[in-house]
Scaffold this motif. Structure first.
Motif, PDB file in Angstrom:
ATOM      1  N   SER A   1      14.950   1.790  -8.057  1.00 53.62           N
ATOM      2  CA  SER A   1      14.060   2.550  -7.187  1.00 53.62           C
ATOM      3  C   SER A   1      13.025   3.194  -8.093  1.00 53.62           C
ATOM      4  CB  SER A   1      14.846   3.620  -6.429  1.00 53.62           C
ATOM      5  OG  SER A   1      13.960   4.483  -5.742  1.00 53.62           O
ATOM      6  N   THR A   2      11.744   3.000  -7.771  1.00 47.73           N
ATOM      7  CA  THR A   2      10.687   3.550  -8.619  1.00 47.73           C
ATOM      8  C   THR A   2       9.763   4.444  -7.797  1.00 47.73           C
ATOM      9  OG1 THR A   2       9.076   1.775  -8.242  1.00 47.73           O
ATOM     10  CG2 THR A   2      10.733   1.409  -9.953  1.00 47.73           C
ATOM     11  N   THR A   3       9.102   5.357  -8.475  1.00 45.82           N
ATOM     12  CA  THR A   3       8.147   6.255  -7.828  1.00 45.82           C
ATOM     13  C   THR A   3       6.739   5.919  -8.294  1.00 45.82           C
ATOM     14  OG1 THR A   3       8.190   7.919  -9.575  1.00 45.82           O
ATOM     15  CG2 THR A   3       9.899   8.063  -7.865  1.00 45.82           C
ATOM     16  N   PRO A   4       5.701   6.360  -7.570  1.00 45.20           N
ATOM     17  CA  PRO A   4       4.324   6.126  -8.019  1.00 45.20           C
ATOM     18  C   PRO A   4       4.042   6.704  -9.397  1.00 45.20           C
ATOM     19  CG  PRO A   4       4.339   6.763  -5.718  1.00 45.20           C
ATOM     20  CD  PRO A   4       5.738   6.950  -6.218  1.00 45.20           C
ATOM     21  N   ALA A   5       4.793   7.721  -9.780  1.00 40.43           N
ATOM     22  CA  ALA A   5       4.587   8.333 -11.096  1.00 40.43           C
ATOM     23  C   ALA A   5       5.173   7.486 -12.222  1.00 40.43           C
ATOM     24  CB  ALA A   5       5.205   9.725 -11.130  1.00 40.43           C
TER      25      ALA A   5
ATOM     26  N   ILE B   1       0.871  -1.179   0.000  1.00 38.57           N
ATOM     27  CA  ILE B   1       0.000   0.000   0.000  1.00 38.57           C
ATOM     28  C   ILE B   1       0.907   1.228   0.000  1.00 38.57           C
ATOM     29  CG2 ILE B   1      -1.883   1.202   1.153  1.00 38.57           C
ATOM     30  CD1 ILE B   1      -2.504  -1.421   2.625  1.00 38.57           C
ATOM     31  N   LEU B   2       0.910   1.974  -1.071  1.00 38.57           N
ATOM     32  CA  LEU B   2       1.799   3.128  -1.182  1.00 38.57           C
ATOM     33  C   LEU B   2       1.213   4.346  -0.474  1.00 38.57           C
ATOM     34  CD1 LEU B   2       3.053   2.811  -4.873  1.00 38.57           C
ATOM     35  CD2 LEU B   2       3.915   1.708  -2.793  1.00 38.57           C
ATOM     36  N   ALA B   3       2.046   5.372  -0.361  1.00 38.96           N
ATOM     37  CA  ALA B   3       1.645   6.568   0.392  1.00 38.96           C
ATOM     38  C   ALA B   3       0.435   7.261  -0.217  1.00 38.96           C
ATOM     39  CB  ALA B   3       2.825   7.540   0.467  1.00 38.96           C
ATOM     40  N   ASP B   4       0.261   7.169  -1.538  1.00 36.85           N
ATOM     41  CA  ASP B   4      -0.883   7.832  -2.179  1.00 36.85           C
ATOM     42  C   ASP B   4      -2.147   6.963  -2.158  1.00 36.85           C
ATOM     43  OD1 ASP B   4      -0.295   5.855  -3.999  1.00 36.85           O
ATOM     44  OD2 ASP B   4      -0.085   7.189  -5.738  1.00 36.85           O
TER      45      ASP B   4
ATOM     46  N   SER C   1      -2.546   3.984  -3.479  1.00 38.51           N
ATOM     47  CA  SER C   1      -2.584   2.958  -4.523  1.00 38.51           C
ATOM     48  C   SER C   1      -1.969   1.662  -4.004  1.00 38.51           C
ATOM     49  CB  SER C   1      -1.849   3.441  -5.776  1.00 38.51           C
ATOM     50  OG  SER C   1      -0.493   3.741  -5.469  1.00 38.51           O
ATOM     51  N   ILE C   2      -2.351   0.562  -4.634  1.00 37.84           N
ATOM     52  CA  ILE C   2      -1.908  -0.767  -4.202  1.00 37.84           C
ATOM     53  C   ILE C   2      -1.142  -1.422  -5.340  1.00 37.84           C
ATOM     54  CG2 ILE C   2      -2.706  -3.062  -3.501  1.00 37.84           C
ATOM     55  CD1 ILE C   2      -5.198  -1.524  -2.324  1.00 37.84           C
ATOM     56  N   THR C   3       0.013  -1.960  -5.040  1.00 38.22           N
ATOM     57  CA  THR C   3       0.826  -2.618  -6.053  1.00 38.22           C
ATOM     58  C   THR C   3       1.012  -4.083  -5.701  1.00 38.22           C
ATOM     59  OG1 THR C   3       2.938  -2.142  -4.966  1.00 38.22           O
ATOM     60  CG2 THR C   3       2.084  -0.466  -6.478  1.00 38.22           C
ATOM     61  N   TYR C   4       1.294  -4.871  -6.730  1.00 40.41           N
ATOM     62  CA  TYR C   4       1.645  -6.272  -6.494  1.00 40.41           C
ATOM     63  C   TYR C   4       2.405  -6.807  -7.699  1.00 40.41           C
ATOM     64  CZ  TYR C   4      -2.335  -7.568  -9.526  1.00 40.41           C
ATOM     65  OH  TYR C   4      -3.204  -7.704 -10.576  1.00 40.41           O
ATOM     66  N   LEU C   5       3.137  -7.882  -7.487  1.00 38.42           N
ATOM     67  CA  LEU C   5       3.851  -8.544  -8.569  1.00 38.42           C
ATOM     68  C   LEU C   5       2.913  -9.564  -9.203  1.00 38.42           C
ATOM     69  CD1 LEU C   5       7.481  -9.949  -8.456  1.00 38.42           C
ATOM     70  CD2 LEU C   5       5.664 -11.156  -9.626  1.00 38.42           C
ATOM     71  N   SER C   6       2.702  -9.434 -10.493  1.00 41.31           N
ATOM     72  CA  SER C   6       1.833 -10.345 -11.234  1.00 41.31           C
ATOM     73  C   SER C   6       2.692 -11.335 -12.013  1.00 41.31           C
ATOM     74  CB  SER C   6       0.942  -9.551 -12.202  1.00 41.31           C
ATOM     75  OG  SER C   6       0.249 -10.422 -13.074  1.00 41.31           O
ATOM     76  N   ALA C   7       2.440 -12.639 -11.778  1.00 45.83           N
ATOM     77  CA  ALA C   7       3.210 -13.680 -12.454  1.00 45.83           C
ATOM     78  C   ALA C   7       2.259 -14.645 -13.150  1.00 45.83           C
ATOM     79  CB  ALA C   7       4.084 -14.422 -11.445  1.00 45.83           C
TER      80      ALA C   7
ATOM     81  N   ALA D   1       9.608  -4.276  -2.862  1.00 43.32           N
ATOM     82  CA  ALA D   1       9.349  -3.881  -1.474  1.00 43.32           C
ATOM     83  C   ALA D   1       9.090  -2.387  -1.428  1.00 43.32           C
ATOM     84  CB  ALA D   1      10.522  -4.238  -0.572  1.00 43.32           C
ATOM     85  N   LYS D   2       8.240  -1.977  -0.486  1.00 45.12           N
ATOM     86  CA  LYS D   2       7.882  -0.565  -0.348  1.00 45.12           C
ATOM     87  C   LYS D   2       8.939   0.192   0.441  1.00 45.12           C
ATOM     88  CE  LYS D   2       4.840   0.767   2.683  1.00 45.12           C
ATOM     89  NZ  LYS D   2       3.596   1.027   3.431  1.00 45.12           N
ATOM     90  N   VAL D   3       9.229   1.418  -0.003  1.00 46.63           N
ATOM     91  CA  VAL D   3      10.019   2.382   0.756  1.00 46.63           C
ATOM     92  C   VAL D   3       9.243   3.694   0.752  1.00 46.63           C
ATOM     93  CG1 VAL D   3      12.270   1.308   0.336  1.00 46.63           C
ATOM     94  CG2 VAL D   3      11.363   2.977  -1.305  1.00 46.63           C
ATOM     95  N   SER D   4       9.752   4.677   1.466  1.00 48.61           N
ATOM     96  CA  SER D   4       9.015   5.938   1.595  1.00 48.61           C
ATOM     97  C   SER D   4       8.781   6.624   0.250  1.00 48.61           C
ATOM     98  CB  SER D   4       9.763   6.885   2.533  1.00 48.61           C
ATOM     99  OG  SER D   4      11.085   7.125   2.065  1.00 48.61           O
ATOM    100  N   SER D   5       9.703   6.427  -0.701  1.00 49.34           N
ATOM    101  CA  SER D   5       9.586   7.117  -1.992  1.00 49.34           C
ATOM    102  C   SER D   5       8.795   6.336  -3.032  1.00 49.34           C
ATOM    103  CB  SER D   5      10.992   7.396  -2.547  1.00 49.34           C
ATOM    104  OG  SER D   5      11.713   6.184  -2.703  1.00 49.34           O
ATOM    105  N   GLY D   6       8.477   5.074  -2.746  1.00 47.77           N
ATOM    106  CA  GLY D   6       7.768   4.253  -3.719  1.00 47.77           C
ATOM    107  C   GLY D   6       8.102   2.785  -3.542  1.00 47.77           C
ATOM    108  N   LEU D   7       8.715   2.173  -4.568  1.00 49.35           N
ATOM    109  CA  LEU D   7       9.074   0.759  -4.524  1.00 49.35           C
ATOM    110  C   LEU D   7      10.546   0.566  -4.880  1.00 49.35           C
ATOM    111  CD1 LEU D   7       6.154  -1.018  -6.454  1.00 49.35           C
ATOM    112  CD2 LEU D   7       6.528  -1.040  -3.981  1.00 49.35           C
ATOM    113  N   ILE D   8      11.155  -0.449  -4.281  1.00 46.26           N
ATOM    114  CA  ILE D   8      12.417  -0.992  -4.764  1.00 46.26           C
ATOM    115  C   ILE D   8      12.064  -2.278  -5.492  1.00 46.26           C
ATOM    116  CG2 ILE D   8      14.707  -1.833  -4.184  1.00 46.26           C
ATOM    117  CD1 ILE D   8      14.354   1.093  -3.551  1.00 46.26           C
ATOM    118  N   VAL D   9      12.504  -2.397  -6.746  1.00 48.13           N
ATOM    119  CA  VAL D   9      12.113  -3.523  -7.594  1.00 48.13           C
ATOM    120  C   VAL D   9      13.365  -4.191  -8.147  1.00 48.13           C
ATOM    121  CG1 VAL D   9      10.814  -4.223  -9.639  1.00 48.13           C
ATOM    122  CG2 VAL D   9       9.983  -2.340  -8.226  1.00 48.13           C
ATOM    123  N   ALA D  10      13.388  -5.520  -8.125  1.00 44.99           N
ATOM    124  CA  ALA D  10      14.506  -6.272  -8.682  1.00 44.99           C
ATOM    125  C   ALA D  10      13.997  -7.257  -9.712  1.00 44.99           C
ATOM    126  CB  ALA D  10      15.255  -7.012  -7.577  1.00 44.99           C
ATOM    127  N   GLY D  11      14.836  -7.548 -10.703  1.00 45.98           N
ATOM    128  CA  GLY D  11      14.434  -8.503 -11.720  1.00 45.98           C
ATOM    129  C   GLY D  11      15.566  -8.810 -12.676  1.00 45.98           C
TER     130      GLY D  11
END
Length: 480
Positions: free
Chosen positions: A430-434, A366-369, A371-377, A409-419
């Motif tokens: 590091s990604t932002t909601p935008a 659950i991000l600060a704005d 919105s809800i994110t998830y990894l879709s596989a 994983a969530k951080v204060s600025s958005g998400l940290i994503v690996a792949g």
């Protein structure tokens, strides 16, 4: 604690200098601190030497060591190296005895003798220690290793003690900016705490119950349950464990409230309820008991108004009125993982399904704005893994990245994503909601685990069982 001045003074009083500047003959030293006059043990030949210095970084601090070049070998001031490593010197029955700062290793040696002992085991120097101008000079590598240290070259680094070796797992950051990790291949439970400086670590705990835990928002406490279902708290500064309450029901997916006063969890043998426990009183309160089983991946918003979780729906059994075996069928049309949302604090609120798609769903956030994110596989592997975002208006969008996502994983600025990128490399962004992204690190090796500091500025990763800390795009290996 530095012992170099004391060690140097002690050695100076025990050495016999027989030659002028530029040459030396070393004599053996007995346990009383006096040089031997036995012709069989005295060094007969005068050795020509060349004085110099060599700079090494010792536990993060540059040190210019005094050296001599003796017959083609560079030897280092024993007193200076021992002092920088925190070793203590005594006179033993077999000559000079040094003990490392942790009391784990002992070296016994004599000036002029290639033979020496490490922890009672006989060893041999390539070149014997040399006495010169009131100091003993020794072979650096064997001396450092004998005291339990570690050497690296390019650049020159000495670590005291050496980095621990093993297969590490289950990392967490703490409030003091350090990393706690469990050594998974140890014979007994070994949990270490590492700073972000090589060689700076300590044994944190040997409590087998605390190999993994959910970290509080201020990163000072970890919460875990034991094999009886009892909730426990571990102090992440000193490792002290205390029980919380008396409830022993099954608890999974522990999630702290932002203020650190409550811990939410999935409850029950069949993961059918959501409950919370007060950190102050240990009282358990039911939040949701809708009898829907197989809940997991619980997340709580910062304002505690929303809970998000995954339900693994199974097939629905159907049969005729007589319930005969032949009429039994199982409907799998709605089976799979679905994301649900619950309004906390709203009386009689019902969970709302956010998804109906057949894809596997991981790492909801659950991000600060809001919105809800998830990894879709895709379970069939026909499409690559992506991060999906569900906005407040239920609109769903994909996060555009040049990797197939394996973790987020969530951080204060958005998400940290690996792949994994098309070239096979692992990349961490590091990604932002935008939707903007910044690359934090990339490697050609497989990353088994990632932990993110609270502010998102530092990463800890595990590659081949080894822990590396990532800062400003550069990796520093903390274990070996």
């Amino acid at each position: 604690m530095k012992n170099s001045k004391w060690v140097s003074a002690a050695l100076a009083s025990a050495l016999l200098i027989t030659a002028g500047v530029g040459s030396v003959s070393a004599a053996s030293v007995n346990s009383s601190g006096k040089t031997s006059t036995n012709k069989k043990t005295a060094i007969q030949a005068t050795v020509k030497v060349k004085e110099g210095t060599a700079t090494w970084t010792v536990n993060g601090t540059p040190v210019a060591f005094k050296t001599i070049d003796s017959n083609g070998y560079k030897l280092y001031s024993l007193s200076q190296v021992a002092g920088e490593m925190g070793a203590a010197l005594t006179w033993g029955a077999n000559g000079i005895e040094l003990n490392d700062s942790q009391g784990l290793h002992t070296i016994q040696l004599k000036a002029g003798s290639k033979s020496y002992q490490v922890d009672g085991s006989q060893q041999t120097f390539t070149v014997a220690p040399v006495a010169y101008k009131g100091k003993i000079y020794v072979q650096l590598t064997k001396f450092v290793l004998g005291l339990g240290g570690e050497l690296q070259t390019n650049p020159n680094i000495i670590l005291s003690p050496a980095r621990p070796a093993g297969e590490f797992e289950t990392m967490h950051w703490t409030a003091d900016g350090r990393i706690i990790a469990n050594q998974g291949d140890a014979e007994f439970t070994q949990i270490f705490k590492f700073s972000t400086v090589q060689g700076n670590y300590e044994t944190f705990s040997s409590d087998e119950r605390a190999t993994d835990f959910s970290v509080s928002p201020d990163q000072t406490w970890g919460a875990f349950t034991d094999d009886k279902g009892q909730m426990n708290l571990i102090n992440l500064l000193n490792g002290v464990v205390k029980t919380l309450g008396t409830d022993t029901s099954v608890k999974t997916d522990l999630t702290w409230s932002q203020d650190g006063k409550k811990i939410y969890f999935i409850q029950g043998d069949k993961q059918e309820k959501i409950s919370q426990i007060s950190v102050e009183t240990g009282v358990v309160t039911e939040v949701l008991a809708d009898k829907v089983e197989n809940k997991s991946e619980l997340r709580i918003s910062a304002d505690e108004k929303t809970a998000v979780y995954i339900v693994n729906l199974t097939g629905v059994a159907k049969n005729d009125a007589d319930s005969t075996e032949d009429s039994l069928t199982v409907d799998f049309s709605k089976a799979g993982e679905q994301l649900y949302k619950l309004a906390l604090g709203t009386k009689d609120a019902k969970p709302v399904a956010l998804t109906t798609t057949p894809d596997n769903k991981l790492y909801p956030e659950i991000l600060a704005d809001g919105s809800i994110t998830y990894l879709s596989a895709d379970p069939d592997g026909n499409t690559i893994n992506t991060i999906k975002t569900i906005k407040a208006d239920a609109a769903v969008s994909d996060l555009t990245l040049d990797i197939e996502v394996t973790w987020s994983a969530k951080v204060s600025s958005g998400l940290i994503v690996a792949g994994t990128a098309t070239d096979g490399s692992t990349r961490i962004y590091s990604t932002t909601p935008a939707g903007s992204k910044t690359e934090l690190y990339r490697t050609t090796k497989d990353v088994a685990e990632i932990a993110v500091s609270d502010d998102g500025s530092k990463l800890a990763i595990i590659i081949d069982g080894k822990i590396l800390v990532i800062q400003n795009g550069k990796a520093l290996q903390l274990t070996k």
